[in-house]
Design an enzyme around this catalytic site. Sequence first.
Site, short mmCIF file in Angstrom:
data_model
loop_
_atom_site.label_atom_id
_atom_site.label_comp_id
_atom_site.label_asym_id
_atom_site.label_seq_id
_atom_site.Cartn_x
_atom_site.Cartn_y
_atom_site.Cartn_z
N GLY A 130 1.35 -22.36 11.14
CA GLY A 130 1.24 -21.75 9.82
C GLY A 130 -0.18 -21.80 9.31
O GLY A 130 -1.05 -22.45 9.91
N HIS A 131 -0.41 -21.11 8.22
CA HIS A 131 -1.71 -21.13 7.55
C HIS A 131 -1.50 -21.24 6.05
O HIS A 131 -0.37 -21.21 5.56
CB HIS A 131 -2.52 -19.88 7.91
CG HIS A 131 -3.17 -19.95 9.26
ND1 HIS A 131 -4.18 -20.86 9.54
CD2 HIS A 131 -2.97 -19.26 10.40
CE1 HIS A 131 -4.56 -20.71 10.80
NE2 HIS A 131 -3.84 -19.74 11.36
N ASP A 132 -2.59 -21.33 5.32
CA ASP A 132 -2.56 -21.53 3.88
C ASP A 132 -1.53 -20.63 3.19
O ASP A 132 -0.74 -21.08 2.36
CB ASP A 132 -3.96 -21.26 3.31
CG ASP A 132 -4.08 -21.57 1.83
OD1 ASP A 132 -3.55 -20.80 1.02
OD2 ASP A 132 -4.71 -22.58 1.48
N ILE A 133 -1.52 -19.34 3.53
CA ILE A 133 -0.63 -18.39 2.87
C ILE A 133 0.84 -18.74 3.11
O ILE A 133 1.70 -18.52 2.24
CB ILE A 133 -0.94 -16.95 3.33
CG1 ILE A 133 -0.29 -15.93 2.40
CG2 ILE A 133 -0.55 -16.73 4.78
CD1 ILE A 133 -0.78 -14.50 2.64
N ASN A 134 1.14 -19.31 4.28
CA ASN A 134 2.52 -19.70 4.59
C ASN A 134 2.94 -20.93 3.79
O ASN A 134 4.07 -21.01 3.30
CB ASN A 134 2.66 -19.99 6.08
CG ASN A 134 2.19 -18.84 6.94
OD1 ASN A 134 1.23 -18.97 7.68
ND2 ASN A 134 2.85 -17.70 6.84
N TYR A 135 2.01 -21.90 3.65
CA TYR A 135 2.31 -23.11 2.89
C TYR A 135 2.47 -22.76 1.40
O TYR A 135 3.34 -23.29 0.72
CB TYR A 135 1.23 -24.16 3.09
CG TYR A 135 0.82 -24.33 4.54
CD1 TYR A 135 1.77 -24.31 5.56
CD2 TYR A 135 -0.51 -24.49 4.91
CE1 TYR A 135 1.41 -24.44 6.89
CE2 TYR A 135 -0.89 -24.62 6.24
CZ TYR A 135 0.07 -24.59 7.23
OH TYR A 135 -0.29 -24.71 8.54
N ASP A 191 -4.77 -25.36 1.82
CA ASP A 191 -5.60 -26.07 2.81
C ASP A 191 -6.41 -27.19 2.17
O ASP A 191 -6.34 -28.35 2.60
CB ASP A 191 -6.56 -25.10 3.50
CG ASP A 191 -5.89 -24.30 4.59
OD1 ASP A 191 -4.72 -24.57 4.90
OD2 ASP A 191 -6.54 -23.39 5.15
#
Length: 300
Positions: free
Chosen positions: A39-44, A70
């Site tokens: 995942g990345h920031d947008i997913n979290y 992040d």
Amino acid sequence: GVMEKLGLGPEVLLQENPRLIYARLTGFGQTGKYARSAGHDINYLSLSGVLSKLGRKDENPYAPLNLLADFAGGGVLCALGIVIALYERTKSGRGQIIDASMVEGVAYLSSFLWKTQSLGLWDRPRGENLLDSGAPYYETYKTSDGKFMAVGAIEPQFYEQLIKGLGLDSDKLPRQLSYSDWPKMKKKFASIFAQKTQAEWCSVFDGTDACVTPVLSFDDVASHQHNKQRRSFIKNDKEEISPRPAPLLSRTPAVPSLKRDPFIGEHTEEILLEYGFTKEEIAKLYSDKVIEINKPKANL
């Protein structure tokens, strides 16, 4: 599970040193359905609920770079967890494992949004509330030279100074909290801001409490008078600008390095040798892709 594969999991290391503080920073946390998912920031952000609040009216939600999950919900809260664990260790003498999830970190960071739902701050659709670009007095406006001004005149006394600076008469305008008039007022403010340059608007609002400030670019930020007076930005030996470490401590302020940033892996061998590893052991770690070594080459 990466550290466990290397034989360096927390259970192993805490047996050897019970005072160890072991921080694990991941997007989804150490347990749960998504624990091993990428995942990345947008997913979290999306899983935390925060992303649903970000964006203008009638537009898709948007993620503000990768700052929220992040760095704020992840890095900063993980660091805070380490500080808390260090403080607790002064009493118990024991270390512990920190499970820092970016989803939970950014959700906790947004506690203000959760706790103010009943106050009427967030009871309207996205993009129609006080702080999410709905209000004409909490918005950015384009100037005649293609730059922008940021307006945050929430309190009535600040709003009055905004109206005065714009050359308007508050007695001839709708009430500040008249939601139905907000779209019309945004258009009026936008047309007025478009009549002067950013510098001209600064000359109007600097020194007032109208909460109107220039939207500075990275090229301009270090030369702004306020930032210059506080030395908020520094230059390294390559003339590259970056923020000075914050917050500023009175007795023990951080002393930033003015050298260029190191390359990833530039000092790996040097540090491992300092800690007693042999060159053969370092070479094995490198060949096994456990470490990265990147020595800068001379430009001849």
